[in-house]
Design a protein around this motif. Structure first.
Motif, PDB file in Angstrom:
ATOM      1  N   TYR A 124      25.540 -38.334  22.061  1.00 30.46           N
ATOM      2  CA  TYR A 124      26.642 -37.966  22.950  1.00 30.46           C
ATOM      3  C   TYR A 124      26.519 -38.761  24.243  1.00 30.46           C
ATOM      4  O   TYR A 124      25.461 -38.775  24.873  1.00 30.46           O
ATOM      5  N   LYS A 125      27.607 -39.437  24.604  1.00 26.38           N
ATOM      6  CA  LYS A 125      27.594 -40.217  25.847  1.00 26.38           C
ATOM      7  C   LYS A 125      28.994 -40.247  26.444  1.00 26.38           C
ATOM      8  O   LYS A 125      29.950 -40.630  25.778  1.00 26.38           O
ATOM      9  N   LYS A 126      29.112 -39.812  27.673  1.00 26.46           N
ATOM     10  CA  LYS A 126      30.366 -39.851  28.433  1.00 26.46           C
ATOM     11  C   LYS A 126      31.551 -39.270  27.656  1.00 26.46           C
ATOM     12  O   LYS A 126      32.607 -39.876  27.549  1.00 26.46           O
ATOM     13  N   GLY A 127      31.349 -38.108  27.067  1.00 29.61           N
ATOM     14  CA  GLY A 127      32.441 -37.423  26.391  1.00 29.61           C
ATOM     15  C   GLY A 127      32.738 -37.897  24.984  1.00 29.61           C
ATOM     16  O   GLY A 127      33.730 -37.509  24.399  1.00 29.61           O
ATOM     17  N   GLN A 128      31.886 -38.755  24.432  1.00 24.99           N
ATOM     18  CA  GLN A 128      32.124 -39.272  23.086  1.00 24.99           C
ATOM     19  C   GLN A 128      30.873 -39.120  22.226  1.00 24.99           C
ATOM     20  O   GLN A 128      29.754 -39.153  22.720  1.00 24.99           O
ATOM     21  N   CYS A 129      31.108 -38.997  20.924  1.00 22.83           N
ATOM     22  CA  CYS A 129      30.024 -38.992  19.949  1.00 22.83           C
ATOM     23  C   CYS A 129      29.973 -40.394  19.343  1.00 22.83           C
ATOM     24  O   CYS A 129      30.951 -40.847  18.752  1.00 22.83           O
ATOM     25  N   LEU A 155      40.687 -37.726  25.244  1.00 18.92           N
ATOM     26  CA  LEU A 155      39.930 -38.014  24.024  1.00 18.92           C
ATOM     27  C   LEU A 155      38.498 -37.484  24.088  1.00 18.92           C
ATOM     28  O   LEU A 155      37.796 -37.477  23.089  1.00 18.92           O
ATOM     29  N   GLU A 156      38.069 -37.056  25.269  1.00 15.77           N
ATOM     30  CA  GLU A 156      36.701 -36.555  25.424  1.00 15.77           C
ATOM     31  C   GLU A 156      36.499 -35.264  24.635  1.00 15.77           C
ATOM     32  O   GLU A 156      37.398 -34.453  24.507  1.00 15.77           O
ATOM     33  N   GLN A 210      45.143 -45.002  31.820  1.00 13.52           N
ATOM     34  CA  GLN A 210      44.081 -45.198  30.837  1.00 13.52           C
ATOM     35  C   GLN A 210      43.001 -44.135  31.020  1.00 13.52           C
ATOM     36  O   GLN A 210      42.473 -43.608  30.056  1.00 13.52           O
ATOM     37  N   GLU A 211      42.712 -43.803  32.262  1.00 14.30           N
ATOM     38  CA  GLU A 211      41.708 -42.778  32.562  1.00 14.30           C
ATOM     39  C   GLU A 211      42.159 -41.416  32.038  1.00 14.30           C
ATOM     40  O   GLU A 211      41.375 -40.659  31.473  1.00 14.30           O
ATOM     41  N   VAL A 212      43.429 -41.105  32.201  1.00 11.42           N
ATOM     42  CA  VAL A 212      43.986 -39.834  31.715  1.00 11.42           C
ATOM     43  C   VAL A 212      43.881 -39.777  30.195  1.00 11.42           C
ATOM     44  O   VAL A 212      43.474 -38.765  29.625  1.00 11.42           O
ATOM     45  N   VAL A 213      44.242 -40.880  29.522  1.00 11.18           N
ATOM     46  CA  VAL A 213      44.167 -40.936  28.060  1.00 11.18           C
ATOM     47  C   VAL A 213      42.716 -40.754  27.610  1.00 11.18           C
ATOM     48  O   VAL A 213      42.427 -39.984  26.697  1.00 11.18           O
ATOM     49  N   ASN A 214      41.791 -41.454  28.273  1.00 11.72           N
ATOM     50  CA  ASN A 214      40.374 -41.336  27.908  1.00 11.72           C
ATOM     51  C   ASN A 214      39.862 -39.919  28.099  1.00 11.72           C
ATOM     52  O   ASN A 214      39.083 -39.422  27.290  1.00 11.72           O
ATOM     53  N   LYS A 215      40.293 -39.253  29.163  1.00  8.57           N
ATOM     54  CA  LYS A 215      39.865 -37.869  29.416  1.00  8.57           C
ATOM     55  C   LYS A 215      40.335 -36.947  28.291  1.00  8.57           C
ATOM     56  O   LYS A 215      39.632 -36.025  27.903  1.00  8.57           O
TER      57      LYS A 215
END
Length: 110
Positions: free
Chosen positions: A64-69, A30-31, A23-28
């Motif tokens: 912008y927060k933690k790699g997301q808009c 998407l950043e 899940q962490e890899v997928v989230n990274k």
């Protein structure tokens, strides 16, 4: 003969650490990098924030927060341009959110 229910195969249920890692890899992936704004864009956002504060109009804030808009709708309660912060009350939970102006990407009236 007793009928037993079939168990559904859940590959990650037995290995939660691996699932969290995936899940962490997928989230990274998407950043996105924080968009860079021009001086003019920052100035315009500041004017919009101050106008929203004085007119008590709702705005859409994109930050912008933690790699997301992230975009939220809310009311501006406080703006401190020199201190690089503002406070808004989000429409959904009606919570006060303190945020840095440098995290802000866009402000528009709703």
């Amino acid at each position: 003969m007793e009928s037993r229910g079939m168990k559904k195969w859940r590959p990650f249920a037995t290995m939660p650490e691996q699932y969290l890692g995936l899940q962490e890899v997928v989230n990274k992936q998407l950043e996105v990098p924080q968009p860079l704004l021009t001086e003019e864009q920052m100035e315009q956002m500041n004017f919009t924030l101050i106008e929203a504060l004085h007119t008590n109009k709702q705005v859409y804030l994109t930050y912008y927060k933690k790699g997301q808009c992230i975009t939220e709708k809310g009311l501006i309660q406080f703006v401190d341009s020199l201190g690089n912060l503002f406070i808004f009350i989000d429409e959904v939970f009606e919570l006060k959110n303190k945020m840095r102006l440098s995290e802000l990407i866009d402000v528009r009236f709703s």
